[in-house]
Enzyme design. Structure first.
Site, PDB file in Angstrom:
ATOM      1  CB  ILE A 121      98.510 -77.305  21.038  1.00  0.00           C
ATOM      2  CG1 ILE A 121      99.707 -77.095  21.754  1.00  0.00           C
ATOM      3  CG2 ILE A 121      98.749 -77.024  19.662  1.00  0.00           C
ATOM      4  CD1 ILE A 121     100.900 -77.814  21.549  1.00  0.00           C
ATOM      5  N   PRO A 122      95.349 -75.575  20.143  1.00  0.00           N
ATOM      6  CG  PRO A 122      94.805 -73.295  19.471  1.00  0.00           C
ATOM      7  CD  PRO A 122      95.688 -74.213  19.991  1.00  0.00           C
ATOM      8  CB  CYS A 123      94.569 -79.130  16.422  1.00  0.00           C
ATOM      9  SG  CYS A 123      93.779 -80.384  17.968  1.00  0.00           S
ATOM     10  CG  HIS A 124      89.506 -76.628  18.896  1.00  0.00           C
ATOM     11  ND1 HIS A 124      90.323 -76.825  19.988  1.00  0.00           N
ATOM     12  CD2 HIS A 124      88.879 -75.295  19.220  1.00  0.00           C
ATOM     13  CE1 HIS A 124      90.645 -75.520  20.714  1.00  0.00           C
ATOM     14  NE2 HIS A 124      89.566 -74.803  20.156  1.00  0.00           N
ATOM     15  NE  ARG A 125      91.153 -71.312  19.227  1.00  0.00           N
ATOM     16  CZ  ARG A 125      91.891 -71.005  20.371  1.00  0.00           C
ATOM     17  NH1 ARG A 125      92.964 -70.764  20.191  1.00  0.00           N
ATOM     18  NH2 ARG A 125      91.506 -71.308  21.716  1.00  0.00           N
TER      19      ARG A 125
END
Length: 162
Positions: A121-125
């Site tokens: 779940i790409p919270c880095h984006r």
């Protein structure tokens, strides 16, 4: 929960599953005191997808997820994060607006920090206004690495370099 450890360029990742899907990704490996399990099919698949992601081969995760906990707002934020396409970014404000709370950019940051399944779940984006690199529960150096990896892979694919 069953745990395996996946080696990655951003440090080891602890990956956990329950009966429904992947439920945790932990920076720094399997949490202390949690036994590493012999990998089952789901954990092997998750480990393979993560390994391919870090090698620049995979762009989409297909393992089933088991998102546990979180408020309804946090779960809505996590869903929005999950829909951000590979190598694209959104601002905290854009995510807040997407979940119907346009003034809740700070709360989106808190929800990102509580994301139980980072990378997948790409919270880095999610970045600050104007594309500023701010906030990441795993440390800004990891966020920078992940964004650079995705940008490099996207450029290589779009220009047919590999």
């Amino acid at each position: 929960m069953r745990w395996v450890e996946v080696q990655a360029p951003i440090d080891a990742l602890g990956v956990a599953s329950d009966e429904s899907g992947i439920c945790r990704v932990q920076f720094g490996g399997v949490p202390e005191g949690r036994p590493v399990s012999p990998p089952d099919e789901l954990l092997e698949r998750a480990a393979d997808e993560l390994t391919r992601y870090f090698a620049g081969e995979a762009v989409d995760f297909t393992v089933p997820l088991s998102v546990q906990g979180g408020s309804s707002f946090e779960r809505a934020v996590w869903w929005q994060l999950y829909t951000i396409p590979y190598a694209e970014m959104r601002t905290y404000g854009q995510i807040a607006a997407a979940v119907g709370e346009p003034d809740a950019a700070r709360a989106v940051g808190t929800a990102c920090n509580r994301n139980p399944i980072p990378v997948i779940i790409p919270c880095h984006r999610v970045v600050g206004a104007g594309g500023k690199l701010v906030g990441f529960g795993g440390g800004l150096w990891r966020k920078k690495h992940l964004l650079e990896l995705e940008a490099r892979v996207r450029i290589e694919r779009e220009f047919g370099l590999f």
